[in-house]
Write a protein that holds these residues in place. Structure first.
Motif, PDB file in Angstrom:
ATOM      1  N   MET A   1       0.705  -1.289  -0.014  1.00 27.18           N
ATOM      2  CA  MET A   1      -0.007   0.104  -0.214  1.00 27.18           C
ATOM      3  C   MET A   1       0.955   1.220   0.132  1.00 27.18           C
ATOM      4  O   MET A   1       1.987   1.288   0.523  1.00 27.18           O
ATOM      5  CB  MET A   1      -0.832   0.037   1.301  1.00 27.18           C
ATOM      6  CG  MET A   1      -1.884   1.314   1.215  1.00 27.18           C
ATOM      7  SD  MET A   1      -2.717   1.107   2.745  1.00 27.18           S
ATOM      8  CE  MET A   1      -3.873  -0.030   2.654  1.00 27.18           C
ATOM      9  N   SER A   2       0.556   2.175  -0.951  1.00 25.93           N
ATOM     10  CA  SER A   2       1.348   3.247  -0.869  1.00 25.93           C
ATOM     11  C   SER A   2       1.046   4.439   0.151  1.00 25.93           C
ATOM     12  O   SER A   2      -0.001   4.207   0.851  1.00 25.93           O
ATOM     13  CB  SER A   2       1.042   4.358  -2.113  1.00 25.93           C
ATOM     14  OG  SER A   2      -0.233   4.890  -2.076  1.00 25.93           O
ATOM     15  N   THR A   3       1.985   5.191   0.562  1.00 27.05           N
ATOM     16  CA  THR A   3       1.744   5.999   1.675  1.00 27.05           C
ATOM     17  C   THR A   3       0.609   6.971   1.481  1.00 27.05           C
ATOM     18  O   THR A   3      -0.148   7.368   2.240  1.00 27.05           O
ATOM     19  CB  THR A   3       2.906   7.078   1.894  1.00 27.05           C
ATOM     20  OG1 THR A   3       3.338   7.724   0.649  1.00 27.05           O
ATOM     21  CG2 THR A   3       4.100   6.305   2.443  1.00 27.05           C
ATOM     22  N   ALA A   4       0.415   7.455   0.246  1.00 30.95           N
ATOM     23  CA  ALA A   4      -0.980   8.296  -0.005  1.00 30.95           C
ATOM     24  C   ALA A   4      -2.142   7.506   0.227  1.00 30.95           C
ATOM     25  O   ALA A   4      -3.005   7.999   0.589  1.00 30.95           O
ATOM     26  CB  ALA A   4      -0.943   8.778  -1.682  1.00 30.95           C
ATOM     27  N   THR A   5      -2.145   6.290  -0.116  1.00 29.72           N
ATOM     28  CA  THR A   5      -3.467   5.474  -0.094  1.00 29.72           C
ATOM     29  C   THR A   5      -3.620   5.267   1.759  1.00 29.72           C
ATOM     30  O   THR A   5      -4.941   5.392   1.753  1.00 29.72           O
ATOM     31  CB  THR A   5      -3.289   3.889  -0.650  1.00 29.72           C
ATOM     32  OG1 THR A   5      -2.957   4.223  -2.021  1.00 29.72           O
ATOM     33  CG2 THR A   5      -4.683   3.179  -0.503  1.00 29.72           C
ATOM     34  N   GLY A   6      -2.692   5.053   2.129  1.00 27.24           N
ATOM     35  CA  GLY A   6      -3.000   4.957   3.824  1.00 27.24           C
ATOM     36  C   GLY A   6      -3.358   6.310   4.061  1.00 27.24           C
ATOM     37  O   GLY A   6      -4.290   6.402   5.173  1.00 27.24           O
ATOM     38  N   ALA A   7      -2.709   7.684   3.513  1.00 24.86           N
ATOM     39  CA  ALA A   7      -3.346   8.919   4.002  1.00 24.86           C
ATOM     40  C   ALA A   7      -4.638   8.972   3.865  1.00 24.86           C
ATOM     41  O   ALA A   7      -5.630   9.531   4.567  1.00 24.86           O
ATOM     42  CB  ALA A   7      -2.445   9.962   3.412  1.00 24.86           C
ATOM     43  N   VAL A   8      -5.317   8.568   2.584  1.00 23.05           N
ATOM     44  CA  VAL A   8      -6.754   8.676   2.214  1.00 23.05           C
ATOM     45  C   VAL A   8      -7.620   7.447   3.155  1.00 23.05           C
ATOM     46  O   VAL A   8      -8.576   8.354   3.917  1.00 23.05           O
ATOM     47  CB  VAL A   8      -6.937   8.021   0.816  1.00 23.05           C
ATOM     48  CG1 VAL A   8      -8.359   7.991   0.374  1.00 23.05           C
ATOM     49  CG2 VAL A   8      -6.401   8.849  -0.063  1.00 23.05           C
ATOM     50  N   GLY A   9      -7.265   6.662   3.583  1.00 23.66           N
ATOM     51  CA  GLY A   9      -7.840   5.660   4.479  1.00 23.66           C
ATOM     52  C   GLY A   9      -7.889   6.476   6.021  1.00 23.66           C
ATOM     53  O   GLY A   9      -8.732   6.196   6.492  1.00 23.66           O
ATOM     54  N   LEU A  10      -6.737   7.107   6.362  1.00 26.62           N
ATOM     55  CA  LEU A  10      -6.695   7.700   7.608  1.00 26.62           C
ATOM     56  C   LEU A  10      -7.704   8.870   7.875  1.00 26.62           C
ATOM     57  O   LEU A  10      -8.382   9.103   8.508  1.00 26.62           O
ATOM     58  CB  LEU A  10      -5.249   8.102   7.880  1.00 26.62           C
ATOM     59  CG  LEU A  10      -4.319   7.133   8.561  1.00 26.62           C
ATOM     60  CD1 LEU A  10      -3.055   7.997   8.427  1.00 26.62           C
ATOM     61  CD2 LEU A  10      -4.662   6.614   9.746  1.00 26.62           C
ATOM     62  N   ALA A  11      -7.602   9.606   6.663  1.00 33.40           N
ATOM     63  CA  ALA A  11      -8.769  10.575   6.382  1.00 33.40           C
ATOM     64  C   ALA A  11     -10.161  10.284   6.569  1.00 33.40           C
ATOM     65  O   ALA A  11     -10.734  10.935   7.247  1.00 33.40           O
ATOM     66  CB  ALA A  11      -8.484  11.481   5.296  1.00 33.40           C
TER      67      ALA A  11
END
Length: 299
Positions: A1-11
């Protein structure tokens, strides 16, 4: 998983769990204070408005990008956490749906309370509106804000992620700042507002149309986007009419701003059941937007 995808999930998790950050620490509230400070008498208001429209979003974006870049120096996890937190401050789904639901449910029970609650969603005078018109205003507003308050920042974040996580966060904040400027200054009668309004028109063009498609998918009425073309130009905004007209077509209701426009005028004003269905459609469309942003950032 990319860091950007992780950030979207966290948001998304932050939004579902919290809804909105407290006003005392909300970056958008701080941004609004800066815009309010700039909103004063200037010798050349048009030039001042252009300066503010360019400088304020850029400065906000640089701060966000810098915060993520600094966090990444300590590792991918801190960088992802900071980027997710920043993206969270630029989007709103839970609070939007909750506000719309409250207005719709109060409309028949206590029209005065519904009118008061609607002020958090719409800029028009709600004190003279009946229950049907208040429900209409609620559905219009949540549909419009799907584009401005969710799809726009998510799209910017996803596109920015192709450059890097700091760029993604900065892009989302830039879009949010542009929208905030437009909501505070972008009135035809405001001498400083022209640049902010025109910039927001350009930024919101694609998110508004993506939001219309997402609403059509969420309601299972794919033809609603095609039907919406007949009324999408009725509002003054070149963009807000698309998600609103799609909602009107999908729900088979009239959404009306008295004295300004009527979308799908052959139908009736939304009942409570229809209006609640519209608010739910916005919720599902918003979740689809998060999912699409996750897919795009994955690659």
């Amino acid at each position: 998983m990319s860091t950007a995808t992780g950030a979207v999930g966290l948001a998304l998790l932050f939004d579902l769990a919290i809804g909105e950050p407290p006003e005392s620490v909300h970056p958008v509230v701080a941004l609004g204070s800066i815009v309010s400070w700039s909103d004063r008498e200037w010798a050349r208001p048009a030039a001042a408005g252009l300066f503010v429209a360019v400088l304020v979003p850029l400065a906000a974006a640089l701060v966000a990008a810098g915060a993520v870049a600094s966090a990444l120096r300590y590792g991918l996890v801190p960088g992802t956490l900071v980027a997710g937190a920043i993206l969270f401050t630029t989007v709103s789904l839970r609070s939007l749906v909750a506000a719309g639901t409250t207005v719709v449910r109060e409309a028949d029970r206590d029209v005065t309370a519904a009118a008061d609650a609607a002020r958090a969603l719409v800029g028009r005078d709600t004190t003279t509106l009946g229950p049907g018109a208040i429900r209409s205003a609620a559905v219009e507003s949540v549909a419009e804000n799907l584009a401005d308050g969710l799809v726009g920042p998510l799209l910017a974040f996803a596109l920015g992620s192709f450059v890097g996580l700091p760029m993604a966060a900065g892009a989302a904040v830039w879009v949010k700042a542009v929208n905030t400027l437009d909501s505070m200054l972008g009135y035809r009668t405001h001498p400083m507002g022209r640049a902010s309004a025109r910039l927001d028109d350009g930024v919101a063009w694609l998110p508004a149309r993506i939001s219309a498609v997402l609403l059509a998918i969420a309601t299972g009425r794919l033809g609603a986007v095609v039907a919406a073309r007949e009324w999408a130009d009725a509002p003054d905004s070149p963009n807000s009419g698309w998600p609103m007209a799609t909602a009107a077509a999908a729900l088979d209701v009239t959404l009306v701003k008295p004295g300004a426009y009527a979308l799908n005028p052959g139908a009736g004003l939304p009942s409570e059941t229809q209006a609640l269905a519209g608010v739910r459609a916005v919720r599902w469309a918003g979740l689809l937007a998060f999912a699409l942003a996750g897919v795009v950032t994955w690659w």
